[in-house]
Each structure stands twice: as C-alpha cells, then as structure tokens.
Design an enzyme around this catalytic site. Structure first.
Site, PDB file in Angstrom:
ATOM      1  N   ASN A 125      21.154  21.594 -11.312  1.00 47.40           N
ATOM      2  CA  ASN A 125      21.725  22.931 -11.440  1.00 47.40           C
ATOM      3  C   ASN A 125      20.611  23.812 -12.000  1.00 47.40           C
ATOM      4  O   ASN A 125      20.318  23.780 -13.198  1.00 47.40           O
ATOM      5  CB  ASN A 125      22.939  22.896 -12.383  1.00 47.40           C
ATOM      6  CG  ASN A 125      23.752  24.177 -12.301  1.00 47.40           C
ATOM      7  OD1 ASN A 125      23.250  25.206 -11.844  1.00 47.40           O
ATOM      8  ND2 ASN A 125      24.988  24.125 -12.760  1.00 47.40           N
ATOM      9  N   GLN A 131      29.669  19.943  -8.867  1.00 43.15           N
ATOM     10  CA  GLN A 131      30.232  18.658  -8.439  1.00 43.15           C
ATOM     11  C   GLN A 131      31.080  18.820  -7.174  1.00 43.15           C
ATOM     12  O   GLN A 131      31.006  17.996  -6.253  1.00 43.15           O
ATOM     13  CB  GLN A 131      31.117  18.049  -9.546  1.00 43.15           C
ATOM     14  CG  GLN A 131      30.371  17.331 -10.655  1.00 43.15           C
ATOM     15  CD  GLN A 131      29.959  18.246 -11.805  1.00 43.15           C
ATOM     16  OE1 GLN A 131      29.840  19.463 -11.620  1.00 43.15           O
ATOM     17  NE2 GLN A 131      29.715  17.670 -12.968  1.00 43.15           N
ATOM     18  N   HIS A 149      19.380  26.740 -13.409  1.00 48.72           N
ATOM     19  CA  HIS A 149      20.057  27.858 -14.070  1.00 48.72           C
ATOM     20  C   HIS A 149      19.362  29.192 -13.830  1.00 48.72           C
ATOM     21  O   HIS A 149      18.143  29.305 -13.972  1.00 48.72           O
ATOM     22  CB  HIS A 149      20.140  27.592 -15.574  1.00 48.72           C
ATOM     23  CG  HIS A 149      20.790  26.293 -15.914  1.00 48.72           C
ATOM     24  ND1 HIS A 149      22.042  25.952 -15.443  1.00 48.72           N
ATOM     25  CD2 HIS A 149      20.377  25.234 -16.663  1.00 48.72           C
ATOM     26  CE1 HIS A 149      22.359  24.739 -15.904  1.00 48.72           C
ATOM     27  NE2 HIS A 149      21.375  24.286 -16.627  1.00 48.72           N
ATOM     28  N   PHE A 164      32.279  28.555 -13.288  1.00 52.86           N
ATOM     29  CA  PHE A 164      32.474  27.336 -14.076  1.00 52.86           C
ATOM     30  C   PHE A 164      33.428  27.669 -15.215  1.00 52.86           C
ATOM     31  O   PHE A 164      33.094  28.426 -16.130  1.00 52.86           O
ATOM     32  CB  PHE A 164      31.132  26.815 -14.609  1.00 52.86           C
ATOM     33  CG  PHE A 164      31.221  25.458 -15.257  1.00 52.86           C
ATOM     34  CD1 PHE A 164      31.777  24.372 -14.578  1.00 52.86           C
ATOM     35  CD2 PHE A 164      30.759  25.261 -16.555  1.00 52.86           C
ATOM     36  CE1 PHE A 164      31.861  23.126 -15.187  1.00 52.86           C
ATOM     37  CE2 PHE A 164      30.834  24.008 -17.157  1.00 52.86           C
ATOM     38  CZ  PHE A 164      31.390  22.944 -16.483  1.00 52.86           C
ATOM     39  N   LYS A 167       0.855  -1.186   0.000  1.00 53.48           N
ATOM     40  CA  LYS A 167       0.000   0.000   0.000  1.00 53.48           C
ATOM     41  C   LYS A 167       0.887   1.230   0.000  1.00 53.48           C
ATOM     42  O   LYS A 167       1.814   1.335   0.817  1.00 53.48           O
ATOM     43  CB  LYS A 167      -0.899   0.012   1.233  1.00 53.48           C
ATOM     44  CG  LYS A 167      -2.009   1.056   1.180  1.00 53.48           C
ATOM     45  CD  LYS A 167      -3.067   0.730   0.135  1.00 53.48           C
ATOM     46  CE  LYS A 167      -4.339   0.185   0.728  1.00 53.48           C
ATOM     47  NZ  LYS A 167      -5.248  -0.389  -0.267  1.00 53.48           N
ATOM     48  N   THR A 191      -3.227  -5.345   0.749  1.00 54.62           N
ATOM     49  CA  THR A 191      -2.656  -4.008   0.926  1.00 54.62           C
ATOM     50  C   THR A 191      -3.514  -3.235   1.925  1.00 54.62           C
ATOM     51  O   THR A 191      -3.016  -2.375   2.642  1.00 54.62           O
ATOM     52  CB  THR A 191      -2.560  -3.261  -0.418  1.00 54.62           C
ATOM     53  OG1 THR A 191      -3.861  -2.980  -0.927  1.00 54.62           O
ATOM     54  CG2 THR A 191      -1.775  -4.079  -1.440  1.00 54.62           C
ATOM     55  N   ASP A 192      -4.801  -3.561   1.973  1.00 52.13           N
ATOM     56  CA  ASP A 192      -5.685  -2.926   2.949  1.00 52.13           C
ATOM     57  C   ASP A 192      -5.254  -3.274   4.382  1.00 52.13           C
ATOM     58  O   ASP A 192      -5.300  -2.425   5.279  1.00 52.13           O
ATOM     59  CB  ASP A 192      -7.124  -3.382   2.698  1.00 52.13           C
ATOM     60  CG  ASP A 192      -8.122  -2.606   3.541  1.00 52.13           C
ATOM     61  OD1 ASP A 192      -8.396  -1.441   3.208  1.00 52.13           O
ATOM     62  OD2 ASP A 192      -8.607  -3.167   4.545  1.00 52.13           O
ATOM     63  N   ARG A 237      28.537  33.551 -10.834  1.00 52.02           N
ATOM     64  CA  ARG A 237      27.179  33.202 -11.266  1.00 52.02           C
ATOM     65  C   ARG A 237      26.359  32.868 -10.027  1.00 52.02           C
ATOM     66  O   ARG A 237      26.892  32.696  -8.938  1.00 52.02           O
ATOM     67  CB  ARG A 237      27.206  32.008 -12.223  1.00 52.02           C
ATOM     68  CG  ARG A 237      27.753  30.747 -11.591  1.00 52.02           C
ATOM     69  CD  ARG A 237      27.592  29.511 -12.487  1.00 52.02           C
ATOM     70  NE  ARG A 237      28.075  28.315 -11.790  1.00 52.02           N
ATOM     71  CZ  ARG A 237      28.021  27.083 -12.274  1.00 52.02           C
ATOM     72  NH1 ARG A 237      27.546  26.865 -13.483  1.00 52.02           N
ATOM     73  NH2 ARG A 237      28.456  26.056 -11.570  1.00 52.02           N
TER      74      ARG A 237
END
Lengths: 326, 326, 326, 326
Positions: free
Chosen positions: A273, A247, A275, A183, A21, A66-67, A200
């Site tokens: 990332n 990274q 942007h 970067f 469930k 599942t109940d 940035r």
C-alpha cells in the site's frame, strides 16, 4: 528440496540444498526476415539432487558446473526461446534427464519487454525501445521422486516420477486510483490514531504469481496469450468499483483471474500500500480537497494473499521456490 | 555559484555554496471533472546567495529552512503544476523575489508518466498505470547579479538583473537496434584486441538535456509539446541508417533536434554503449550468426557530447548545474 | 572540454565531448609473500581531443576503442596499482602521450576497502572482509593546450603544455550525532511551520572531493597517507562542539582539512541532512524526550559548499568533471 | 499461513494471507548518561489470522490498521529496544495477545550497526559512524492453533497453543580469499568448457539464517552475544584450509556454528560465487600469475544449503517466512 544426506558422528548433516548459475542475461534476436524479433531474458538455473559429496568431502563428481549451466542456456537459445515458461521447461527436462543424480531443480526467468520504435509513422523493423512497465516472471520447479506432495504437473518429460510445476507472474506493475478507495470500520486500540476516510489515493506495485495445472504444464501451451490475458484482467479489475480495503481489491483481482482461466490453479498477490498522504495546507491559508499529496517511501502497507480453488491443494514445493510471497 | 565570502585570518574562506530540500515527492490530482488528471514529480529546490553567516558563525538569519522550501512546493502545487519547467520557474521566481539575499538557485524535477488503464475497451477516468519508460527531467537555474556569463534567459520575473536558464531533458530511455550498426577503422596499439564488425547490436540508455533560449524561457511556453517532439525525434533518428559509431548516432540525434527546434540553443547527450556480446557457440557444435547475445553489465562504453549552434555560447552556470554531463 | 569542432552549413556543430570505458572492475592481488595484499577498484577512462570525424562523418581513425582503454587498465594493473590517484595519473599520461589527438581526458576510480579477517586471534594472510563504510574516490583531469584556465597541476608527464588536476575524495561516509545539534534563528514567512530546536539528531552521508596542488600533483605523493588523514579530520571535526546548522559543521570540517593540509587547494562537501523526526508518542500516553525517532528517506535537506583558500583560483576544468557537486 | 477461508459459489476462496506495515525505520537513542547508545532498526510487522471478511466483503472489523502496527513499534521502542529478536518477540506477543482473531504473524527486522567515532584518541560519547559491513537480520514467526507442524518454540507468551519461532541472521557480509580455493573433478558434458583450477579467488556475500531452539526462544536469551559468536565463527571458518568447492566451505561454516551453539537447531546459508576471472594479458606480452582479475557482476554462481541436526525437524512455518532461501 532433497532429504537429509550422509551424516557425521556429530549428528550434523546436510539438509535441503540447491545450486546453479544466477542471472544469465541472454538476448536472442530472430532475424529470419527483415522484421527482427527480440527476446530478452534473465535466467537462473538451480539443480537439486545428490550433492552431498561436494558438501561433505569436497568431491565434485556430481557438481555439474554452474558455468556449464550458463553455457547450456546460451546453447538452447540458439534454437529460439519462445515463451519463458517453455524455455525453462526445456532446460528443466535437459538437466533432470541428463544427470542421474539431478532429481529436480528450479529454473527462473525475468523477461523484459521491448516495443518497436515508431519512426516516420511505422513500427520499425529492427529498432526497439524498452517498455519499463512491468517485468514478466516465470518459474519451473521439478520435484524428484520422494519429493512427496502430489504436484500440479503430472509426470514430466524428464523421465521417472517427477513432477513439474509451472508458475507465471509479473512484478513492478505500478497502478494508482485517484479516488473510489477508502478505509473505514477498523478496530481501535490504544495505539490507533488513523482517521477514517472514504476518499483516498490507492497505489500499489502489483506482484503476482500464478500456478498452472493440467494443459498449462506443457511446453505447447500458449503462455504468452495467457500472460497477456491475466495482465489485462488484473489491470481491469483494479479499476472497478469502490475499494473498501486493498485486501478486497487484491482478492477481486485474483478471483477474476481464476474465473477466466481454468488452467490456473491458484494465484498469489503481494501488493504494497504505497501511501499518498494528503498534505495539510491549512497553515498556508489553503484548502486541500484531496488534490495535493505527499508520496511516501517508507514505511508502507504490505498486503499478501493467495486466491485458490476449493479442494485444490497448494504444492509446497512450488510455492517455497517463490521468494517473498506469503 | 556565489563568490567567495567573508574570510578568516587563516585565508580559508567559503566558496560556492547552495542548499535546499531534495526529492520532494509531490503528486497533484486535478479532479475538476470525473476525468482526473495526475502530475507526479520529484522536486528539488536549492538556494544560492549570501549564506556566509550560517557557515562561518552559525547565524541562521538568512537560512530559509529547507522545510519551508518543501512546504512552498506543496503549497504551489495547490494551484496546479502544469509542465515541470513552468512549475520550477514559479518556484524560482518566488524564492529569488521573496528574500533579498537569495540571488539565485537551482530547481530540478523528475516527472513520472502515468497512462490511463484501458478497462472494458476504454481509457479509465481515474485509474492509471505508471509508464516505466523514460523519466522526464527539468531544471531551472537562476544566476544572480555578478554571476557574470551572459545567460540564455534574459532578465527573469524574479527582479533585478537575474538570468534564468531552463533545461529540459530525459533519462533512462533504453533503445536497441538489432542490426545496422558496426565499428571499424579505429586505431590500433599494443593493447588493441577488439575485432572489427559491420553488424552488431547497438543498445543504449539515452540521457539528454537541452537548453531553451528566447521564447523557450517563459512559463507560457508549451514545454510539454516541445518535450514530446524532442523525444520523438531522438527515437526516430536512432532508427535511421547505418551507425558507424555510437558517436555518429549521438550527433545525428542532437542535430535533428536543433534543426527542428529553433528555441533550443544546445543539447547534450550521454549514452552508454551497452555491450551485447555474440556468444561463441562453436564449442557446442553450433553456429551463431548474430542471434544469441550475452548482455553485459560492466564495463560499458560511455559516449558524451554537446551538439551546439555556431556562435551561441554555452552558459557555464546552466551546465554546471547538470550532474554527470561532459 | 574541447572547443567547437568542424561545422556544417546549418551552423549546428559539435561541442564539448568525451568518451571511454566506464566501470572497469579490476582487482589486483599482490602475492610476493604469503601475506597477500588486495586492491579493488572501479575505473573509468574518458578521452578528450579531436574526435570530430567520428561524430560528423563516421570516421573512426581517431577513436581509440573503449575496449582498448579497458585492456590498458588491466595491463597497467600488472605492475601494481598503488594509490588510485597514482594509477590514474599513469593512465592519463599514457593516453595523452600515446595519441597526438588525445589532448586531455578524465580518469576516475572508486576504491573499495578490505580488512583482513581476524581468525584465531590474528589477521589472516589471504582472507578479507569488505569494509562497507565509505567508498574512496579519485579523479584525474587533464586539460589540453588551449584549455585555458591556469591549472593546479603545472605541466604533466604526458608532454606539451597540459595541466593535470588530481582530486581525491570519499562518499557514503554515514555519520550521526545524537545531540549537540540544533536549528534556530531562521527567517519565517507564510510557508514556515518548522519549530526551533536546540537538541536534535544530526545525520548525514559525507561526500567530499579535495583538489591537490603543488607536490600533491605527482604520482610520487603519498595519497594514501593524505587520504587517511583527511578522513580522520572530517570525522573528528564532525564530533566537535554544538552544531548550529549543518552549514556550520560542513564549513568547519572543510576548514580543518585545509588548515592541516597545505597541499590541498580546496575541498567541496555535499552533505544531505538525513532527517530523524521525534515521534509524537503523546497519543499513547508516553513522553518522548528525544529518544524515539523516525528516520525518513525523502525528502532530505541537501547542503553543499566549497571551502577554499583566498586568492587561489578554482580550476573550472577540474570541478566540472565532478558530478553532483555545486 | 491460515487455512482456506469462507467460500463462494464459484469455489474460488481465500488461501493463506498476511498483511502489515513494512520497513518502519525506528531509531532509539538511550541517553541515561552522557555516553549515548543507539539502536537503528528497519521493522516489518505482518499479522495472520481471520481476515476473510476484509477480502471477501470489504468488512474491516478485524483489520488492525497497518498504521496502528507502525505506531505500536514506535511506542514499544520507548521502553528500549534491546536485541532485535527480543523486540520482535514483544511485538509478536502483543499482537497475538491483543486481538482474538490474530492467531499468528511474522515480525522481521534489519539492524544497522554504528561504531563510535574515534576523536582525539577516544571513542566519542554521542557521535557515530555507520558500519557498512553486514546487516543483521531477525525474524519471529508465530504459528497459531492448527498451524500444525510441531514448532521450535514451545508455547509462547502470547497465550494459547501458539508456537514461536526465532530466526537470527545476517546478509551482505562480503568476504574473499585470494588463494586456497579451487574447482576440479566435476562432470563434463557437451556444454562444458570450464578449465579446472587449484588456485582461484573465492569471493561471496554471506547470507545466513539460523533457527533457535530451547532457551534460544525466549526474550531473556542473550541474542547479541550469540550473534557476535556466530558471525565470528562464519568468518573464521571461511579462512580455514583449502576450499575444494564453495559447497564445502558453506557446509563447514554451518557445521561449525551448530557444533558450538547447542541452542541453534539449524542454519541455512545462501552464498553467491562472485566470479573473479583471471585476465588474459598474453596479447600484451604480459604474464598473469593470478594477480590481475576482472570482477564480474552477472551471471554468478549461487550455492544454497541447510545444515541441520539429524532427527531435528525443520518447521515449515519458520522457513517459509524467509524469502530467498532454499
């Protein structure tokens, strides 16, 4: 996952399988005193074991409904929930201990945080506002006999030679640095048009999962304290220094957690990332010294890595159960 | 909305219309000092006026491109954003002041809150974590000449006999009381099965919109301070006393805001009743004294009302521009 | 909406209000023969009338529980659902006819379409696949006495001098033309950088709401046939000719519907301009004659207009009840 | 995933990792004739290999920018997209063939289907309506040297001793049977309250992934025809016979696909049991012979299984790359 089971003449057989469930939304209020506490979880229970008859012959003799799994979650909450990891361990031990053919499974929770509303200068006794910041996650995986890989959890409470894995985590923790990120120095080919930058915006939604070992695989462990500490370390490390690449930041965040938490075997992080592009305002006669940005939706970068301890194995059964991590 | 425009032999004509650019995600970083500030908005600009030629004849001579509207939002952010209400007023005055045929419009923003990450015991200078709690909303509506209804904003900066309406708001502020809520004394008919209760969970996502008047319709007004105050009053009132119905709580929240803020003409609230059902644990031999709940998704109650000042008109042009309020 | 109600010394009073149960997911299977039929709706019921005591004094004597409204929806489905418009009219008449103080309300439905699965070459009797194309919408608004504006629906079945408005609609009908669309001849200012084009992709998600008049406001009207026809006309008109602006296309689509359907008083359309940008492949030594596009998420253009009949009033009560249309 | 890389004194090292650009929304129009064709994909590219310097030292010399990966996707679309599987194989071969340190990766696509609008009785040349039914998925995983497990794909075009895995799939295919489904004969414990039934609604959203072998791992294979066939078999099998459990139906669906498609090694299915509860109408004096249902959102059952061929290994590298399957 279980082994291949009972075959047909065709050679087409049942492979790994699980069922249960999903997304049981259970809220537990503790009201022993006038100062109420609230636990708000979204719990999923999935059983593994011998369910071949249901798949191959429509025989449900092994299919714990599942109940029933849902009912069990609510009934267990009556005694209190505590940390999501401890609650899932209770469920795991119950199901693997109650039905011979249930040899393992996967129990997962999301935990939603609530803060007391501050009214007339004081945190209120029974009124709460939901903190939308991150969602805490927890996962318990139990491998049955023959599951193979030496696990992180030793033999569990459920009996026999089972291995219990406990993973904690968080998702949707959105963070942003307005500077100290760049970067540069990347390889170029025919398809490269990206300009280098030393300044940035760096923005991401942190998703993390960490695997406990040793004392960390026990319902008595203080998972809440560990969670708060890991969350704080991830945030704090994100702020530090110059980020040469997402990274690097990711690895630093993971390393910091392992350095401070011996009971954590490994941590995996998945960080988009997100942007933020500097808008070219020159057509309008304006400069833009990294002040006005367009926040893009798609596409986005996606950086994923595991930070591990040398010589400590990653149990496949644990990590396979985590959707969407590398 | 504008009047019916230019007709055809068929008697089928253009009615109210507007157009623009929706969901411009602009992020402004203020970096005058090492302690950066961040404004993160989702802005929509929609123009109203004489655009019949575009609809009827494909003549775009009046159609200020939605791309231009987007560019203008980014360009205006270069000077700083400030409160979302003040930013939208600047945009509104620009568009209605720059193009004769633009007689009004609708400018809207969502504002996402960021908190400084606390690292090594101090709020960081340029690293932020997004607060997922509520989303702040702002809306400016400008009615052109002939728009009719006497507005809240007097004549605006854009010129002529225009009326500017300023609405502030919030959404997705999720609150919950674990007690001091009930529902009794309601009428019964053939279809009534609900039991009465004096103790239930009360949970809702508060959506609110309030309309400023007088000094509140001026870019110089301190919209940020007013927002913080209204938000605090809504939360505080939610905590108070016994709730006989979500309607009562809603009205009390709105009334409190009007009592404390003369510059607010009216407030409308839309609050779902997010049902938390007590789980029947008796089949398992357990009691459940309002401790274990199932949090349902759908259906949900939905309570909506305006709290107003006697004798103060509700300008239709302002409230029509707000989607999803009664 | 109802008038201002019962006041306090402060002069702060209750304004317009409504409440009910939202998003009741009811599925009706008709199984009179082996060939089953399925109706799948998401229904919202909201009552208007005299609910001031609940708001001002916590007196629920007038508050028909939202739970009762839910039960009524399920009970009424027992006799069959038919078209969503007819089903909502039944609900509206019931609530306004059963409780004196319920003078009006708002009943809304989404209808999800299912197609028979084709198995072994034939449409199956009781197996269906959901068509994810558009969602059909329906809305009934009842104005009580004193609601003022002369309505579209004459006096309804609920009794007294009430006016019933019936709106049909659809949403999320995503269409795209790969050519025969352009945008030229627009005004330029300091912030304009958009180049003109005579060949672009035109893509949008059509949202439409149309208001019935005369025979169209009666449960006996064939709303299903009208829906199919309007949907077909919207799609067909979208394909035709050169689009000089999305505004022109929108107006043509609406006009076509009114030309063919006398029983429709007015139609409103909301259509985002879902930008598909030609990717500049020249840095890679490639041309791109409108073949490779980037499909952007945000921002997007947003074009909204009403197409109306000269001399036919738009009832405010009907259109105010539709969220997100101009 | 790559091996553990370069270590620190602490013994904390980089584990498996990958990075790339996610969700590149590329639309390709083929307009060689007046009858245009459209391909609409959402593409993700993730590289694996030696990226330890970026993580450990902020040295990006190996980090092919995610922006370059995006550009490459657009550039490659210039030559046409074809089937998503073939397009991903081209990308995979390019990246693994162009950069020595890129030893593998993961390339994924969603494909959105468009149908021609039927206007004036004919499918239109350049106007389309999006089919919202299911989303087609494709995934290519390349394992580098040392990746270990014997793969399904033999050595690929990219060079060396790499193994290429091709998985096709679909998601969000929502199906429903109004009868011929039940659930009986399950085990009971203290927490079981579910009544048995031989007639219920069975509804699910089918998610499937299947792994090609042999000729199916080649860009020249007709993936589109195979997709149409598998989709048809899944739907057809769903309709057949009495379903004793969703597990049985799932297995039958998978088995049928393997029986008919020798080039498919294995198929995994994830199918929620979307509960439709019979509403108890007896309090209102009404019967309900399985005609009126409440469609619940959460919780839901979740049934997941692999259907495999005896003696054919499941390559871990392929299946680990699929999020959310058991």
């Amino acid at each position: 996952m279980t082994e291949q089971q009972s075959s047909a003449a065709s050679g087409i057989v049942l492979g790994a399988n699980q069922y249960g469930k999903a997304e049981v939304r259970v809220v537990k209020v503790t009201r022993d005193t006038a100062r109420h506490e609230i636990d708000d979880l979204n719990v999923t229970s999935q059983l593994r074991g011998d369910f071949s008859a249901a798949h191959l012959a429509g025989d449900n003799a092994h299919v714990v409904p599942t109940d029933t799994q849902k009912n069990t979650i609510f009934a267990f909450a009556r005694d209190g929930i505590g940390s999501p990891e401890a609650f899932l361990l209770r469920l795991a031990d119950h199901f693997t201990g109650s039905f011979d053919w249930v040899t393992g499974g996967r129990w997962e929770a999301e935990k939603f945080a609530w803060q007391r509303i501050v009214a007339h200068g004081e945190p209120h006794d029974h009124s709460f506002v939901r903190s939308g910041q991150e969602v805490r996650t927890a996962l318990v995986v139990v491998e049955g006999a023959g599951g193979g890989v030496g696990g992180t959890g030793g033999t569990g409470g459920g009996g026999g030679d089972r291995t219990r894995h406990v993973l904690a985590g968080l998702k949707e923790l959105t963070v942003l640095k307005t500077t100290e990120s760049g970067f540069e120095g990347y390889p170029r080919d025919r398809y490269t048009t990206l300009p280098e930058t030393r300044d940035r915006i760096l923005a991401t939604d942190v998703s993390a999962r960490w695997l406990y070992r040793g004392a960390g695989v026990d319902a008595g462990f203080d998972y809440d304290a560990a969670y708060d500490s890991v969350r704080g370390l991830l945030l704090e490390t994100f702020t530090e220094g110059y980020s040469a690449a997402l990274q690097t930041t990711l690895f630093d965040m993971g390393r910091r957690v392992l350095e401070r938490h011996d009971e954590i075997a490994e941590i995996r992080l998945s960080m988009p990332n997100k942007h933020h592009f500097v808008v070219d305002l020159s057509p309008f006669g304006l400069d833009n010294p990294n002040e006005v940005f367009y926040a893009a939706d798609r596409p986005y970068g996606l950086i994923e890595a595991a930070v591990v301890r040398e010589g400590v194995d990653s149990p496949a059964a644990a990590w396979e159960a985590v959707a969407g991590f590398c």
